[in-house]
Design a protein around this motif. Structure first.
Motif, PDB file in Angstrom:
ATOM      1  N   HIS A 137       0.806  -1.222   0.000  1.00  0.00           N
ATOM      2  CA  HIS A 137       0.000   0.000   0.000  1.00  0.00           C
ATOM      3  C   HIS A 137       0.843   1.277   0.000  1.00  0.00           C
ATOM      4  O   HIS A 137       0.280   2.377   0.016  1.00  0.00           O
ATOM      5  CB  HIS A 137      -0.883   0.037   1.259  1.00  0.00           C
ATOM      6  N   LYS A 138       2.160   1.146  -0.001  1.00  0.00           N
ATOM      7  CA  LYS A 138       3.022   2.305   0.259  1.00  0.00           C
ATOM      8  C   LYS A 138       2.768   3.468  -0.697  1.00  0.00           C
ATOM      9  O   LYS A 138       2.698   4.630  -0.263  1.00  0.00           O
ATOM     10  CB  LYS A 138       4.491   1.900   0.208  1.00  0.00           C
ATOM     11  N   ASP A 139       2.630   3.205  -1.978  1.00  0.00           N
ATOM     12  CA  ASP A 139       2.428   4.306  -2.930  1.00  0.00           C
ATOM     13  C   ASP A 139       1.145   5.072  -2.620  1.00  0.00           C
ATOM     14  O   ASP A 139       1.114   6.309  -2.701  1.00  0.00           O
ATOM     15  CB  ASP A 139       2.385   3.768  -4.361  1.00  0.00           C
ATOM     16  N   ALA A 140       0.098   4.348  -2.254  1.00  0.00           N
ATOM     17  CA  ALA A 140      -1.156   5.012  -1.891  1.00  0.00           C
ATOM     18  C   ALA A 140      -0.983   5.810  -0.605  1.00  0.00           C
ATOM     19  O   ALA A 140      -1.467   6.943  -0.485  1.00  0.00           O
ATOM     20  CB  ALA A 140      -2.271   3.982  -1.732  1.00  0.00           C
ATOM     21  N   SER A 141      -0.268   5.239   0.358  1.00  0.00           N
ATOM     22  CA  SER A 141      -0.045   5.931   1.632  1.00  0.00           C
ATOM     23  C   SER A 141       0.767   7.199   1.435  1.00  0.00           C
ATOM     24  O   SER A 141       0.489   8.235   2.049  1.00  0.00           O
ATOM     25  CB  SER A 141       0.663   4.998   2.619  1.00  0.00           C
ATOM     26  N   LEU A 142       1.775   7.131   0.570  1.00  0.00           N
ATOM     27  CA  LEU A 142       2.582   8.316   0.277  1.00  0.00           C
ATOM     28  C   LEU A 142       1.737   9.395  -0.388  1.00  0.00           C
ATOM     29  O   LEU A 142       1.885  10.588  -0.088  1.00  0.00           O
ATOM     30  CB  LEU A 142       3.754   7.938  -0.630  1.00  0.00           C
ATOM     31  N   ALA A 143       0.853   8.981  -1.285  1.00  0.00           N
ATOM     32  CA  ALA A 143      -0.008   9.947  -1.973  1.00  0.00           C
ATOM     33  C   ALA A 143      -0.940  10.643  -0.983  1.00  0.00           C
ATOM     34  O   ALA A 143      -1.137  11.861  -1.044  1.00  0.00           O
ATOM     35  CB  ALA A 143      -0.817   9.243  -3.059  1.00  0.00           C
ATOM     36  N   ILE A 144      -1.501   9.882  -0.053  1.00  0.00           N
ATOM     37  CA  ILE A 144      -2.412  10.461   0.940  1.00  0.00           C
ATOM     38  C   ILE A 144      -1.657  11.370   1.899  1.00  0.00           C
ATOM     39  O   ILE A 144      -2.078  12.498   2.174  1.00  0.00           O
ATOM     40  CB  ILE A 144      -3.132   9.343   1.720  1.00  0.00           C
ATOM     41  N   ARG A 167     -10.887  -0.001   6.372  1.00  0.00           N
ATOM     42  CA  ARG A 167      -9.996   0.183   7.519  1.00  0.00           C
ATOM     43  C   ARG A 167      -8.840   1.102   7.139  1.00  0.00           C
ATOM     44  O   ARG A 167      -8.458   1.998   7.897  1.00  0.00           O
ATOM     45  CB  ARG A 167      -9.434  -1.178   7.969  1.00  0.00           C
ATOM     46  N   TYR A 168      -8.316   0.887   5.959  1.00  0.00           N
ATOM     47  CA  TYR A 168      -7.190   1.682   5.476  1.00  0.00           C
ATOM     48  C   TYR A 168      -7.580   3.152   5.325  1.00  0.00           C
ATOM     49  O   TYR A 168      -6.878   4.050   5.804  1.00  0.00           O
ATOM     50  CB  TYR A 168      -6.724   1.114   4.135  1.00  0.00           C
ATOM     51  N   ILE A 169      -8.698   3.407   4.679  1.00  0.00           N
ATOM     52  CA  ILE A 169      -9.104   4.777   4.373  1.00  0.00           C
ATOM     53  C   ILE A 169      -9.495   5.558   5.621  1.00  0.00           C
ATOM     54  O   ILE A 169      -9.288   6.769   5.705  1.00  0.00           O
ATOM     55  CB  ILE A 169     -10.239   4.755   3.326  1.00  0.00           C
ATOM     56  N   THR A 170     -10.035   4.878   6.632  1.00  0.00           N
ATOM     57  CA  THR A 170     -10.440   5.580   7.853  1.00  0.00           C
ATOM     58  C   THR A 170      -9.273   5.885   8.785  1.00  0.00           C
ATOM     59  O   THR A 170      -9.466   6.532   9.812  1.00  0.00           O
ATOM     60  CB  THR A 170     -11.488   4.769   8.631  1.00  0.00           C
ATOM     61  N   GLY A 171      -8.070   5.447   8.447  1.00  0.00           N
ATOM     62  CA  GLY A 171      -6.923   5.782   9.286  1.00  0.00           C
ATOM     63  C   GLY A 171      -5.805   4.768   9.270  1.00  0.00           C
ATOM     64  O   GLY A 171      -4.697   5.052   9.737  1.00  0.00           O
ATOM     65  N   GLY A 172      -6.068   3.587   8.724  1.00  0.00           N
ATOM     66  CA  GLY A 172      -5.023   2.577   8.660  1.00  0.00           C
ATOM     67  C   GLY A 172      -3.813   3.020   7.861  1.00  0.00           C
ATOM     68  O   GLY A 172      -2.681   2.617   8.144  1.00  0.00           O
ATOM     69  N   TRP A 173      -4.042   3.874   6.862  1.00  0.00           N
ATOM     70  CA  TRP A 173      -2.933   4.372   6.040  1.00  0.00           C
ATOM     71  C   TRP A 173      -1.878   5.071   6.888  1.00  0.00           C
ATOM     72  O   TRP A 173      -0.674   4.961   6.609  1.00  0.00           O
ATOM     73  CB  TRP A 173      -3.458   5.342   4.970  1.00  0.00           C
ATOM     74  N   LEU A 174      -2.323   5.792   7.933  1.00  0.00           N
ATOM     75  CA  LEU A 174      -1.382   6.547   8.756  1.00  0.00           C
ATOM     76  C   LEU A 174      -0.506   5.606   9.575  1.00  0.00           C
ATOM     77  O   LEU A 174       0.707   5.822   9.706  1.00  0.00           O
ATOM     78  CB  LEU A 174      -2.152   7.504   9.672  1.00  0.00           C
ATOM     79  N   GLU A 175      -1.096   4.554  10.117  1.00  0.00           N
ATOM     80  CA  GLU A 175      -0.320   3.566  10.857  1.00  0.00           C
ATOM     81  C   GLU A 175       0.689   2.880   9.937  1.00  0.00           C
ATOM     82  O   GLU A 175       1.853   2.674  10.307  1.00  0.00           O
ATOM     83  CB  GLU A 175      -1.249   2.525  11.477  1.00  0.00           C
ATOM     84  N   GLU A 176       0.244   2.532   8.743  1.00  0.00           N
ATOM     85  CA  GLU A 176       1.113   1.802   7.821  1.00  0.00           C
ATOM     86  C   GLU A 176       2.311   2.636   7.387  1.00  0.00           C
ATOM     87  O   GLU A 176       3.456   2.168   7.415  1.00  0.00           O
ATOM     88  CB  GLU A 176       0.307   1.342   6.604  1.00  0.00           C
ATOM     89  N   ILE A 177       2.077   3.878   6.991  1.00  0.00           N
ATOM     90  CA  ILE A 177       3.189   4.689   6.497  1.00  0.00           C
ATOM     91  C   ILE A 177       4.130   5.074   7.634  1.00  0.00           C
ATOM     92  O   ILE A 177       5.351   5.154   7.450  1.00  0.00           O
ATOM     93  CB  ILE A 177       2.677   5.942   5.740  1.00  0.00           C
ATOM     94  N   ALA A 178       3.593   5.277   8.847  1.00  0.00           N
ATOM     95  CA  ALA A 178       4.448   5.601   9.989  1.00  0.00           C
ATOM     96  C   ALA A 178       5.315   4.411  10.376  1.00  0.00           C
ATOM     97  O   ALA A 178       6.486   4.571  10.742  1.00  0.00           O
ATOM     98  CB  ALA A 178       3.593   6.047  11.169  1.00  0.00           C
ATOM     99  N   CYS A 179       4.763   3.213  10.289  1.00  0.00           N
ATOM    100  CA  CYS A 179       5.537   2.011  10.599  1.00  0.00           C
ATOM    101  C   CYS A 179       6.685   1.845   9.603  1.00  0.00           C
ATOM    102  O   CYS A 179       7.830   1.573   9.989  1.00  0.00           O
ATOM    103  CB  CYS A 179       4.621   0.794  10.577  1.00  0.00           C
ATOM    104  N   LEU A 180       6.397   2.026   8.326  1.00  0.00           N
ATOM    105  CA  LEU A 180       7.441   1.924   7.306  1.00  0.00           C
ATOM    106  C   LEU A 180       8.495   3.011   7.494  1.00  0.00           C
ATOM    107  O   LEU A 180       9.692   2.774   7.296  1.00  0.00           O
ATOM    108  CB  LEU A 180       6.824   2.020   5.913  1.00  0.00           C
ATOM    109  N   ALA A 181       8.060   4.201   7.900  1.00  0.00           N
ATOM    110  CA  ALA A 181       9.004   5.301   8.130  1.00  0.00           C
ATOM    111  C   ALA A 181       9.914   4.998   9.316  1.00  0.00           C
ATOM    112  O   ALA A 181      11.101   5.346   9.304  1.00  0.00           O
ATOM    113  CB  ALA A 181       8.249   6.604   8.360  1.00  0.00           C
ATOM    114  N   ALA A 182       9.378   4.347  10.352  1.00  0.00           N
ATOM    115  CA  ALA A 182      10.202   3.972  11.504  1.00  0.00           C
ATOM    116  C   ALA A 182      11.304   3.006  11.082  1.00  0.00           C
ATOM    117  O   ALA A 182      12.467   3.143  11.490  1.00  0.00           O
ATOM    118  CB  ALA A 182       9.331   3.351  12.593  1.00  0.00           C
ATOM    119  N   LEU A 183      10.955   2.038  10.258  1.00  0.00           N
ATOM    120  CA  LEU A 183      11.958   1.089   9.768  1.00  0.00           C
ATOM    121  C   LEU A 183      12.997   1.797   8.899  1.00  0.00           C
ATOM    122  O   LEU A 183      14.197   1.531   8.997  1.00  0.00           O
ATOM    123  CB  LEU A 183      11.275  -0.031   8.983  1.00  0.00           C
ATOM    124  N   GLU A 184      12.530   2.714   8.065  1.00  0.00           N
ATOM    125  CA  GLU A 184      13.450   3.483   7.219  1.00  0.00           C
ATOM    126  C   GLU A 184      14.385   4.337   8.071  1.00  0.00           C
ATOM    127  O   GLU A 184      15.548   4.567   7.705  1.00  0.00           O
ATOM    128  CB  GLU A 184      12.646   4.371   6.269  1.00  0.00           C
TER     129      GLU A 184
END
Length: 242
Positions: free
Chosen positions: A28-35, A93-110
């Motif tokens: 989902h990363k590309d979508a999360s980055l876009a949002i 789930r993603y659109i209501t806020g899951g995107w924020l958790e996902e992109i933040a988790c990936l950013a922590a790893l980065e």
């Protein structure tokens, strides 16, 4: 020491069957980055995605890029009438806020986290009582745990809206409670918000009481201004620096 080992010190344990899937977050990363990069534009089409009333021809260029990213990630589907809708449980789930958790988790790893989990269910026991909590982001930098609460609220902060101010302050205390319950003495705590809380023109917070309370509680605030990828990676990396 792993996250599992450090959490165990507080008589708690992670439920490995109830956690976010990193492969899904990467898909989902590309979508999360876009949002994250154009959150105000996403807000304009979010309700329409639930209703199935998004029409490509009526979108501006930025909104169209977000829609295309959602479609390519399998999070929005075309309907027979030519509109688009987020129909699955995963996409909602993603659109209501899951995107924020996902992109933040990936950013922590980065940013250098040794481990990072999202939507992680924690079970605990204390003085004969048992309970469960969900932690939005749980990361480990060396022997330090970092706890984050993620809130996908509206982008616009309205000073005179008491309800909005109360929600933000409650979110701050919710984040602080995570470390109180599960953190070791060196734990790091953050609150990630999709609300614009910094006045760039006057170079000051829009909600000074929130920033002041966050400083007093040692809760790191990450707001809308910090959600673009490079800034978010830098912000998540603060847990490994202090």
């Amino acid at each position: 020491m792993t996250i599992k080992d450090l959490i165990a010190r507080k008589n708690a344990w992670i439920d490995e069957n109830r956690t976010g899937d990193l492969q899904t977050a990467r898909r989902h990363k590309d979508a999360s980055l876009a949002i994250a990069g154009q959150y105000r534009a996403f807000e304009r089409i979010r309700k329409q995605l639930f209703k199935g009333s998004v029409i490509r021809e009526r979108l501006d260029e930025v909104e169209l890029c977000i829609l295309d990213a959602l479609v390519e990630s399998g999070l929005a589907d075309p309907l027979s009438n030519g509109c688009y809708r987020a129909a699955s449980a995963e996409s909602r789930r993603y659109i209501t806020g899951g995107w924020l958790e996902e992109i933040a988790c990936l950013a922590a790893l980065e940013a250098g986290a040794d481990e990072a989990l999202y939507s992680q269910q924690i079970s605990w026991q204390s003085d004969g009582y048992w309970g469960e909590n969900e932690i939005d982001i749980l990361a480990r930098f060396g022997d330090r745990l970092a706890f984050y609460s993620c809130k996908a609220y509206g982008a616009t902060y309205r000073r005179k809206n008491d309800r909005s101010r109360k929600k933000l302050m409650e979110a701050l205390h919710e984040a602080d409670n995570l470390a109180d319950h599960f953190g070791t003495p060196n734990a790091f705590v953050g609150l990630i918000l999709s609300t614009d809380l910094y006045d760039e023109y006057n170079k000051r917070p829009k909600y000074e009481a929130l920033f002041g309370k966050a400083k007093a509680l040692h809760v790191d605030l990450i707001t809308l201004e910090d959600l673009k990828w490079e800034k978010l990676v830098s912000a998540m990396g603060r847990a490994g620096q202090t």
